[in-house]
Design a protein around this motif. Structure first.
Motif, PDB file in Angstrom:
ATOM      1  N   GLY A   2      73.527  63.493   3.282  1.00 54.94           N
ATOM      2  CA  GLY A   2      73.162  63.394   4.680  1.00 54.94           C
ATOM      3  C   GLY A   2      74.138  62.492   5.408  1.00 54.94           C
ATOM      4  N   ASP A  20      73.356  59.757  -0.027  1.00 55.91           N
ATOM      5  CA  ASP A  20      72.890  60.688  -1.046  1.00 55.91           C
ATOM      6  C   ASP A  20      71.457  61.092  -0.682  1.00 55.91           C
ATOM      7  OD1 ASP A  20      71.644  61.588  -3.584  1.00 55.91           O
ATOM      8  OD2 ASP A  20      73.626  61.083  -4.382  1.00 55.91           O
ATOM      9  N   ASN A  21      71.116  62.354  -0.910  1.00 52.36           N
ATOM     10  CA  ASN A  21      69.782  62.848  -0.546  1.00 52.36           C
ATOM     11  C   ASN A  21      68.656  62.043  -1.184  1.00 52.36           C
ATOM     12  OD1 ASN A  21      70.839  64.817   1.085  1.00 52.36           O
ATOM     13  ND2 ASN A  21      70.581  66.468  -0.395  1.00 52.36           N
ATOM     14  N   ASN A  22      68.870  61.475  -2.370  1.00 59.80           N
ATOM     15  CA  ASN A  22      67.792  60.709  -3.003  1.00 59.80           C
ATOM     16  C   ASN A  22      67.510  59.394  -2.278  1.00 59.80           C
ATOM     17  OD1 ASN A  22      69.801  58.959  -3.857  1.00 59.80           O
ATOM     18  ND2 ASN A  22      69.637  59.508  -6.020  1.00 59.80           N
ATOM     19  N   ASN A  25      65.546  61.590   1.063  1.00 64.31           N
ATOM     20  CA  ASN A  25      64.717  62.781   0.825  1.00 64.31           C
ATOM     21  C   ASN A  25      64.707  63.748   2.000  1.00 64.31           C
ATOM     22  OD1 ASN A  25      63.900  61.886  -1.776  1.00 64.31           O
ATOM     23  ND2 ASN A  25      62.443  60.507  -0.797  1.00 64.31           N
ATOM     24  N   ASP A  26      65.860  63.948   2.615  1.00 68.95           N
ATOM     25  CA  ASP A  26      65.991  64.861   3.762  1.00 68.95           C
ATOM     26  C   ASP A  26      65.067  64.514   4.931  1.00 68.95           C
ATOM     27  OD1 ASP A  26      68.074  66.431   2.815  1.00 68.95           O
ATOM     28  OD2 ASP A  26      66.699  67.676   1.645  1.00 68.95           O
ATOM     29  N   GLY A  31      65.980  57.842   6.157  1.00 72.30           N
ATOM     30  CA  GLY A  31      67.401  57.500   6.140  1.00 72.30           C
ATOM     31  C   GLY A  31      67.743  56.388   7.106  1.00 72.30           C
ATOM     32  N   GLN A  47      70.837  60.993  12.752  1.00 66.48           N
ATOM     33  CA  GLN A  47      71.378  61.895  11.746  1.00 66.48           C
ATOM     34  C   GLN A  47      72.250  62.946  12.431  1.00 66.48           C
ATOM     35  OE1 GLN A  47      68.461  63.702   9.174  1.00 66.48           O
ATOM     36  NE2 GLN A  47      70.023  64.391   7.717  1.00 66.48           N
ATOM     37  N   SER A  49      75.038  66.543  11.472  1.00 63.33           N
ATOM     38  CA  SER A  49      75.211  67.610  10.492  1.00 63.33           C
ATOM     39  C   SER A  49      76.568  68.279  10.638  1.00 63.33           C
ATOM     40  CB  SER A  49      74.098  68.651  10.686  1.00 63.33           C
ATOM     41  OG  SER A  49      74.353  69.804   9.947  1.00 63.33           O
TER      42      SER A  49
END
Length: 133
Positions: A2, A20-22, A25-26, A31, A47, A49
């Motif tokens: 992300g 990192d996504n972890n 968690n999206d 985040g 965020q 993209s």
């Protein structure tokens, strides 16, 4: 992965961080909280993209975040240009000539100057603050 853009007090992007996504968690709010824990509670994050499916454009340093529209837009290339939301881009006050020649924008004259011999030509009357060519 992300991507999150940090904004300054004028909503200008000052850095973009990859998480990192972890770590989130999206979830954007997770985040943002993670980044606030790292960089301070007074920091502002949004965020972004790479595939432009979030906030219209990918944020990069110098981009502006427009809160009302919830989008990132590129920096204004010249003071005389205006933003057109329909085309998602900056437009000059005078259209680019359609004669198969090359031009560069001349902000002082607010017009297009033809590129001769592959190199932009200096203005006929350089201003006192212009650097020599």
């Amino acid at each position: 992965m992300g991507h999150f853009a940090q904004l300054n007090e004028d909503n200008i992007v000052i850095q973009v961080i990859v998480l990192d996504n972890n770590k989130f968690n999206d979830d954007e709010e997770t985040g943002i909280q993670y980044l606030k824990n790292m960089f301070g509670d007074d920091t502002v994050w949004k965020q972004t993209s790479y595939n432009n499916n979030l906030r219209l454009n990918f944020a990069s340093i110098g981009c502006e975040y427009l809160e009302d529209e919830d989008i990132f837009r590129s920096p204004r290339p010249f003071p005389s240009w205006s933003y057109d939301f329909q085309i998602n881009g900056w437009i000059p006050p005078v259209s680019y000539p359609n004669d198969n020649k090359e031009y560069v924008w001349n902000e002082e004259a607010e017009s297009w100057t033809e590129v001769e011999g592959g190199e932009p030509q200096p203005p006929d009357n350089p201003g006192e603050n212009d650097s020599p060519v």
